[in-house]
Design a protein around this motif. Structure first.
Motif, PDB file in Angstrom:
ATOM      1  N   ILE A 485       0.850  -1.082   0.068  1.00  0.00           N
ATOM      2  CA  ILE A 485       0.007  -0.196   0.028  1.00  0.00           C
ATOM      3  C   ILE A 485       0.910   1.253   0.000  1.00  0.00           C
ATOM      4  O   ILE A 485       1.496   1.511   1.088  1.00  0.00           O
ATOM      5  N   THR A 486       1.018   1.887  -1.208  1.00  0.00           N
ATOM      6  CA  THR A 486       2.179   2.694  -1.119  1.00  0.00           C
ATOM      7  C   THR A 486       1.277   4.262  -1.144  1.00  0.00           C
ATOM      8  O   THR A 486       1.909   5.435  -1.700  1.00  0.00           O
ATOM      9  N   ARG A 492      -2.707   9.809  -2.771  1.00  0.00           N
ATOM     10  CA  ARG A 492      -1.690  10.884  -2.556  1.00  0.00           C
ATOM     11  C   ARG A 492      -0.224   9.609  -1.670  1.00  0.00           C
ATOM     12  O   ARG A 492      -0.534   8.653  -1.196  1.00  0.00           O
ATOM     13  N   PRO A 493       0.618   9.841  -2.297  1.00  0.00           N
ATOM     14  CA  PRO A 493       1.790   8.971  -1.770  1.00  0.00           C
ATOM     15  C   PRO A 493       2.080   8.831  -0.185  1.00  0.00           C
ATOM     16  O   PRO A 493       1.920   9.835   0.326  1.00  0.00           O
ATOM     17  N   ARG A 494       2.113   7.494   0.065  1.00  0.00           N
ATOM     18  CA  ARG A 494       2.663   7.389   1.660  1.00  0.00           C
ATOM     19  C   ARG A 494       4.056   7.836   1.760  1.00  0.00           C
ATOM     20  O   ARG A 494       4.994   7.330   1.067  1.00  0.00           O
ATOM     21  N   LEU A 495       4.107   8.990   2.826  1.00  0.00           N
ATOM     22  CA  LEU A 495       5.479   9.174   3.058  1.00  0.00           C
ATOM     23  C   LEU A 495       6.168   8.172   3.951  1.00  0.00           C
ATOM     24  O   LEU A 495       5.672   7.214   4.356  1.00  0.00           O
ATOM     25  N   SER A 496       7.384   8.696   4.374  1.00  0.00           N
ATOM     26  CA  SER A 496       8.275   7.494   5.332  1.00  0.00           C
ATOM     27  C   SER A 496       8.747   8.473   6.384  1.00  0.00           C
ATOM     28  O   SER A 496       9.590   9.331   6.187  1.00  0.00           O
ATOM     29  N   PRO A 497       8.387   7.888   7.515  1.00  0.00           N
ATOM     30  CA  PRO A 497       7.368   6.867   7.955  1.00  0.00           C
ATOM     31  C   PRO A 497       5.778   7.613   7.608  1.00  0.00           C
ATOM     32  O   PRO A 497       5.606   8.862   7.755  1.00  0.00           O
ATOM     33  N   PRO A 498       5.179   7.031   7.387  1.00  0.00           N
ATOM     34  CA  PRO A 498       3.558   6.974   6.738  1.00  0.00           C
ATOM     35  C   PRO A 498       2.758   7.507   8.154  1.00  0.00           C
ATOM     36  O   PRO A 498       3.208   7.169   9.613  1.00  0.00           O
ATOM     37  N   ASP A 499       1.739   8.027   7.849  1.00  0.00           N
ATOM     38  CA  ASP A 499       0.626   8.524   8.923  1.00  0.00           C
ATOM     39  C   ASP A 499      -0.237   7.182   9.043  1.00  0.00           C
ATOM     40  O   ASP A 499      -0.409   6.279   8.240  1.00  0.00           O
ATOM     41  N   LYS A 506      -0.360  15.930   3.979  1.00  0.00           N
ATOM     42  CA  LYS A 506       0.461  16.637   2.990  1.00  0.00           C
ATOM     43  C   LYS A 506       1.805  17.317   3.880  1.00  0.00           C
ATOM     44  O   LYS A 506       1.115  17.795   4.829  1.00  0.00           O
ATOM     45  N   ASN A 507       2.746  17.289   3.296  1.00  0.00           N
ATOM     46  CA  ASN A 507       3.927  18.263   3.943  1.00  0.00           C
ATOM     47  C   ASN A 507       3.255  19.824   3.662  1.00  0.00           C
ATOM     48  O   ASN A 507       2.688  20.057   2.724  1.00  0.00           O
ATOM     49  N   PRO A 508       3.495  20.498   4.632  1.00  0.00           N
ATOM     50  CA  PRO A 508       2.992  21.924   4.887  1.00  0.00           C
ATOM     51  C   PRO A 508       4.021  22.714   3.670  1.00  0.00           C
ATOM     52  O   PRO A 508       5.049  22.238   3.204  1.00  0.00           O
TER      53      PRO A 508
END
Length: 508
Positions: A485-486, A492-499, A506-508
């Protein structure tokens, strides 16, 4: 005193001879300057499905004059393709004549519209007319605007061949549409499915909602590519009212259904699998990138092959069923968000359960699994369910409720695995075989529920509820990556580490 009685009799006789005095407000004026006033300058019908009448719209007509007026004609001329009906003083029709309104009084006019099919236009269209009031030779008008749309109508449809519901026009279900046990119904991305009061989509075979859809970028919360399931009442007051239709029901013969990029709202049940005889293989449903919300609390009785079962509303309800749920939001249920009984396998990855009941005082947990259920008033043989939950949120609007519950859970504790999730639970905090203060779970975060989501009924931000993570949310950056699950609910892309939860902040 002896003259008093004759005098009273004389005055009484004189009073009888005087001309009658009619109240001023009942005297009808013929003055051409006497005008009416109206509560609205435009009577507007939101999208009306062709051939289907709307609810009645109210228009108040005020006579501000001290004397009564006689409205010689109230009429609404139906155009080609649309029929209007008026209800005035209990009389129905397209025209009313010689209607009197007393001085300083008002009149209620009810307007109803029915739009006939138009052969060419598949998109919404607008029809404008004027409601005319003729008083003492003067014409006054109130605009009537109706937004119409063609639709496919399914009235007790029995789908016995593989069928695709296209997205070019809305689909309206009356009573039910039944997918036969040997049949697949595919629904295209962007389709709109509207169900009349009490109607249901019954699946005896296979349901595939957007099975191959792959978005190329980020989706909006109300993106046109989602498939929408909701009631057919289009007025604003029904926009978020639970229980308007029955929901999507999977029968014991159904197999391998998939619901992707869908929004299901305002129903008695969201996705209901009813398999009371525990027939195997269990019906299975995969749910991805979807939203199920505003689910009713009303209890309903089901009869299946002589078995009677009472079930209360839930966004996902499984009776001997298998559910796999990913990147999905379950919100605002008046009772359960998830209820599973009599066995089955439940897997929740990156899901958000934000169970803020808005109408009822909910007394049930948001997430409940049970090994048995009463049928015909007696408990059926117990079958242990299985649960795997990862990177998910189980929350509700009362910190006094136990939002996570397992009936006889100690007997199948080995079947339950919950990890890296945010949970509102006191009973299963750190003791016993079902204790969840392990595996990276965050229990009852002390910064409080006000900062878990952006906007909730208890902390609204404008008129829109938003269960994406707040900037101070304890769920931010706390999930463990799942390679399969990406992306999140909105692609929206899962970031590292994900939420944790259905949405990646989203990044501010």
């Amino acid at each position: 005193m002896r003259f008093l009685l004759p005098l009273l009799l004389l005055l009484s006789a004189a009073t009888v001879l005087l001309p009658g005095c009619e109240p001023k407000e009942d005297l009808v004026t013929t003055d051409s300057r006497a005008k009416l006033e109206f509560s609205l300058d435009t009577v507007k019908f939101d999208t009306v499905f062709v051939t289907v009448g709307t609810v009645s719209k109210r228009l108040w007509v005020y006579n501000r004059n001290p004397r009564a007026v006689r409205v010689s004609e109230i009429s609404l001329q139906s155009q080609p393709g649309i029929t209007y009906n008026l209800l005035i003083n209990g009389d129905a029709g397209s025209v009313a004549r010689d209607v009197e309104i007393r001085g300083k009084d008002s009149l209620l006019v009810l307007v109803r519209a029915t739009i006939d099919p138009t052969p060419s236009d598949l998109k919404p269209f607008v029809l404008v007319d004027n409601l005319r009031f003729r008083t003492n030779g003067n014409d006054q008008q109130v605009k009537v605007v109706s937004y119409g749309q063609n639709a496919y109508f399914h009235t007790r449809d029995e789908i016995r061949v593989n069928t695709t519901w296209k997205a070019d026009k809305p689909h309206v279900i009356y009573d039910y549409a039944l997918v036969d046990s040997a049949t697949t119904l595919t629904i295209e991305p962007g389709a709109r499915i509207y169900s009349h009061a009490g109607a249901a989509l019954l699946v005896g075979g296979q349901l595939l909602v957007s099975p191959t859809f792959r978005p190329t970028g980020e989706l909006k919360p109300n993106d046109r590519n989602f498939v929408y399931f909701q009631g057919d009442r289009r007025e604003e007051e029904y926009a978020n009212r639970p229980g308007q239709w029955a929901g999507i029901w999977f029968l014991s013969s159904s197999r391998n259904s998939v619901v992707r990029f869908a929004q299901i709202k305002n129903s008695a049940f969201g996705l209901l699998v009813i398999n009371p005889r525990n027939l195997r293989p269990f019906p299975s449903v995969t749910v991805e990138n979807s939203i199920i919300q505003n689910i009713s609390s009303a209890k309903q009785a089901f009869t299946n092959s002589g078995l009677r079962i009472g079930l209360e509303g839930a966004a996902i309800l499984g009776l001997s069923a298998d559910f796999t749920v990913r990147n999905t939001l379950l919100a605002n249920c008046e009772q359960y968000a998830v209820f599973g009984a009599q066995g089955g396998t439940y897997q929740f990855d990156y899901c958000t359960i934000a169970n803020y009941a808005t109408l009822a005082n909910r007394q049930t947990p948001s997430f409940l699994l049970a090994d048995a259920i009463e049928v015909n008033g007696q408990a059926r043989p117990a079958i242990a369910p299985r649960l795997t939950m990862r990177n998910s949120i189980v929350w509700g609007n009362s910190r006094n409720l136990e939002e996570l519950a397992f009936v006889n859970g100690e007997q199948y504790a080995g079947n339950i695995s919950i990890s890296t999730s945010v949970l509102l639970t006191k009973k299963y905090d750190n003791t016993g075989p079902l204790g969840q203060a392990k595996n990276g779970n965050i229990l009852n975060p002390q910064q409080g529920p006000n900062y878990l989501f952006r906007s909730t009924p208890s902390r609204p931000l404008g008129k829109t509820l938003d269960y994406q993570l707040d900037t101070l949310s304890p769920a931010s950056n706390k999930a463990l990556p799942l390679p399969s699950i990406t992306t999140d609910l909105l692609n929206r892309p899962r970031l590292s580490p994900p939420d944790i939860g259905a949405y990646e902040r989203k990044n501010p």
